[in-house]
Design a protein around this motif. Structure first.
Motif, PDB file in Angstrom:
ATOM      1  N   UNK A  21       0.849  -1.194   0.000  1.00 44.35           N
ATOM      2  CA  UNK A  21       0.000   0.000   0.000  1.00 44.35           C
ATOM      3  C   UNK A  21       0.889   1.250   0.000  1.00 44.35           C
ATOM      4  N   UNK A  22       0.372   2.335  -0.587  1.00 50.26           N
ATOM      5  CA  UNK A  22       1.060   3.619  -0.526  1.00 50.26           C
ATOM      6  C   UNK A  22       0.464   4.387   0.656  1.00 50.26           C
ATOM      7  N   UNK A  23       1.324   4.919   1.534  1.00 49.39           N
ATOM      8  CA  UNK A  23       0.823   5.456   2.799  1.00 49.39           C
ATOM      9  C   UNK A  23       1.143   6.938   2.989  1.00 49.39           C
ATOM     10  N   UNK A  24       0.126   7.692   3.388  1.00 48.34           N
ATOM     11  CA  UNK A  24       0.343   9.052   3.875  1.00 48.34           C
ATOM     12  C   UNK A  24       0.220   9.004   5.392  1.00 48.34           C
ATOM     13  N   UNK A  25       1.220   9.512   6.084  1.00 44.85           N
ATOM     14  CA  UNK A  25       1.143   9.625   7.540  1.00 44.85           C
ATOM     15  C   UNK A  25       0.835  11.086   7.867  1.00 44.85           C
ATOM     16  N   UNK A  26      -0.380  11.350   8.305  1.00 52.08           N
ATOM     17  CA  UNK A  26      -0.817  12.722   8.545  1.00 52.08           C
ATOM     18  C   UNK A  26      -0.927  12.949  10.051  1.00 52.08           C
ATOM     19  N   UNK A  27      -0.061  13.767  10.605  1.00 51.06           N
ATOM     20  CA  UNK A  27      -0.114  13.998  12.054  1.00 51.06           C
ATOM     21  C   UNK A  27       0.528  15.334  12.378  1.00 51.06           C
ATOM     22  N   UNK A  28       0.201  15.873  13.570  1.00 53.04           N
ATOM     23  CA  UNK A  28       0.972  17.026  14.033  1.00 53.04           C
ATOM     24  C   UNK A  28       2.421  16.574  14.225  1.00 53.04           C
ATOM     25  N   UNK A  29       3.365  17.494  14.107  1.00 50.67           N
ATOM     26  CA  UNK A  29       4.786  17.147  14.209  1.00 50.67           C
ATOM     27  C   UNK A  29       5.123  16.350  15.454  1.00 50.67           C
ATOM     28  N   UNK A  30       4.455  16.647  16.572  1.00 48.61           N
ATOM     29  CA  UNK A  30       4.799  15.978  17.835  1.00 48.61           C
ATOM     30  C   UNK A  30       4.212  14.571  17.926  1.00 48.61           C
ATOM     31  N   UNK A  31       3.346  14.192  16.978  1.00 47.28           N
ATOM     32  CA  UNK A  31       2.691  12.876  17.064  1.00 47.28           C
ATOM     33  C   UNK A  31       2.977  12.014  15.837  1.00 47.28           C
ATOM     34  N   UNK A  32       4.190  12.196  15.281  1.00 45.67           N
ATOM     35  CA  UNK A  32       4.554  11.432  14.084  1.00 45.67           C
ATOM     36  C   UNK A  32       4.722   9.945  14.376  1.00 45.67           C
TER      37      UNK A  32
END
Ligand code: NCD
Length: 310
Positions: A183-194
């Protein structure tokens, strides 16, 4: 079919594509059977023990439902305050005790690695229902089952995983399964919750295409699937930091209207404010169907680890 007999279920990385195929097939058979009958007899005489050291609604009830629909029995430790844990009993002593009563144990515990520790202490199968910020493999399997059902395939997936990727054990387990299908993945999070660096780099080493971003709209517009997660308040040492990131990403009707592509939305639940209730009637909002699928998948897992697959 599948080779989970006598095995523990501890981590998303323990499954092969073949295991997943078998689990999907068996779960879908149970789903069909339950359309004809209220319950089956495959696990008659077997006992499941649930040990939950952390709050749960879905996972515990879903395992208990799965066991009872298969004709088995369920015993439960109840709350930590009402059990001998409150007297200072160690985890290994508790599971050793419970293994004298039950044929399989499902455990949720705040410490990462606790499920493996429990599994090492007893000869019966132990199923990890969440170990701190570690793993939640049965949730990941029901997520995969849901994706397969909703989209008809696990091929060519483009997925946005959104929210608390640092502390969310569901995403830590799900990426392991998604990686089997490239799968191709986007990890979308605030910088502190990567996403933890060791998970992300391990995926990259295995050739998985990952893009980390804070731009939810852009990631969503290129995704077929959006996996929302709750900001894990209980894992924050500093509540003011939680207040800062809470409500960071929200799907509401306006957000959906702005998207040109069709999306399927999953969420392990419970939600706080990350999906507004107005989205629930959107045809791609699959999170309550996802809850129901959990029963079929857990039926499959219980029948498999107990070696009772016909
Ligand atoms: C999740 C968990 O406990 O990790 N819930 C669940 O099992 N469906 C997600 C969460 O608590 O946010």
């Amino acid at each position: 079919m599948g080779n989970l007999k006598g095995k523990d279920i501890l981590h998303g990385n323990q499954f092969s594509k073949k295991d997943i195929d078998a689990i999907i097939k068996i779960a879908s058979n149970f789903e069909k059977e339950l359309k004809k009958k209220d319950s089956l007899t495959l696990l008659r005489g077997k006992i499941l023990a649930t040990l939950f050291y952390e709050p749960s609604t879905r996972t515990r009830l879903s395992f208990e439902t799965a066991m009872q629909r298969l004709g088995g029995g369920v015993i439960s430790m109840g709350s930590v305050e009402s059990s001998s844990v409150a007297k200072g009993e160690t985890l290994t002593d508790t599971v050793r005790t419970v293994s004298q009563y039950a044929d399989v144990i499902v455990i949720r515990h705040p410490r990462t690695g606790s499920a493996r520790e429990a599994a090492d202490a007893v000869p019966i199968p132990v199923i990890n229902a969440g170990d701190g910020t570690g793993q939640h493999p049965t949730q990941a399997l029901l997520d995969i089952y849901t994706i397969h059902k909703e989209l008809g395939s696990l091929k060519n997936l483009v997925v946005s995983m959104v929210g608390d990727l640092k502390n969310g054990r569901t995403v830590h387990a799900l990426v392991e399964l998604l990686s089997l299908f490239q799968a191709r993945l986007y990890f979308v999070s605030p910088g502190s919750l990567r996403m933890p660096e060791e998970i992300a780099s391990n995926l990259k080493q295995r050739g998985i295409e990952i893009e980390e971003t804070e731009d939810f709209r852009k990631a969503a517009s290129e995704s077929r699937l959006i996996y929302m997660t709750r900001i894990q308040k209980e894992r924050f040492e500093n509540l003011s930091e939680y207040e800062r990131v809470k409500g960071y990403y929200i799907i509401d009707e306006k957000f959906l209207k702005g998207l040109k592509n069709k999306v399927t939305i999953l969420h392990p639940l419970p939600r706080v404010d990350e999906i507004s209730p107005g989205v629930d009637t959107y045809h791609g909002a699959a999170y309550f169907r996802q809850v129901r699928n959990g029963v079929f998948v857990r039926m499959a897992l219980l029948a498999m680890v107990l070696g009772r697959i016909p």
